[in-house]
Design a protein around this motif. Structure first.
Motif, PDB file in Angstrom:
ATOM      1  N   UNK A 122     -10.952  -2.984   0.623  1.00 20.13           N
ATOM      2  CA  UNK A 122     -10.731  -3.559  -0.701  1.00 20.13           C
ATOM      3  C   UNK A 122      -9.355  -3.212  -1.265  1.00 20.13           C
ATOM      4  N   UNK A 123      -8.884  -1.997  -1.016  1.00 19.28           N
ATOM      5  CA  UNK A 123      -7.569  -1.592  -1.504  1.00 19.28           C
ATOM      6  C   UNK A 123      -6.653  -1.404  -0.307  1.00 19.28           C
ATOM      7  N   UNK A 124      -5.513  -2.051  -0.322  1.00 15.37           N
ATOM      8  CA  UNK A 124      -4.593  -1.978   0.797  1.00 15.37           C
ATOM      9  C   UNK A 124      -3.304  -1.285   0.426  1.00 15.37           C
ATOM     10  N   UNK A 125      -2.754  -0.527   1.356  1.00  9.58           N
ATOM     11  CA  UNK A 125      -1.446   0.088   1.183  1.00  9.58           C
ATOM     12  C   UNK A 125      -0.473  -0.698   2.039  1.00  9.58           C
ATOM     13  N   UNK A 126       0.659  -1.010   1.460  1.00 10.85           N
ATOM     14  CA  UNK A 126       1.668  -1.810   2.137  1.00 10.85           C
ATOM     15  C   UNK A 126       2.964  -1.009   2.180  1.00 10.85           C
ATOM     16  N   UNK A 127       3.453  -0.748   3.384  1.00  9.92           N
ATOM     17  CA  UNK A 127       4.699  -0.007   3.553  1.00  9.92           C
ATOM     18  C   UNK A 127       5.858  -1.000   3.615  1.00  9.92           C
TER      19      UNK A 127
END
Length: 80
Positions: free
Chosen positions: A48-53
């Motif tokens: 549901x929550x994504x981290x984007x580098x």
């Protein structure tokens, strides 16, 4: 239904990591594009929550094309 305001992308501007949060639904993928619409990278998310580098991106303005429950939303981010 325009639910764009329910999609939270932070911190913006960013130097490296962005977080994408939504109150409901499944975050399926995020496509990072330049302002000319060229795809820079696509990331697929199982959660549901994504981290984007975005640390490898040059400084500038980018568009995120966020796919949630088979619908697309757009967010503008600034990489500093």
């Amino acid at each position: 239904d325009d639910q764009t305001y329910f999609v939270k992308v932070y911190p913006n501007p960013t130097t490296g990591s962005l977080y994408i949060q939504l109150p409901s639904g499944d975050l399926q993928q995020v496509t990072v594009m330049d302002l000319n619409g060229r795809t820079i990278k696509t990331i697929y998310y199982p959660e549901k929550t994504g981290m984007l580098d975005v640390s490898e991106l040059s400084q500038g303005i980018y568009l995120l094309r966020i796919k949630i429950n088979d619908q697309y939303y757009t967010a503008k981010i600034s990489k500093i």
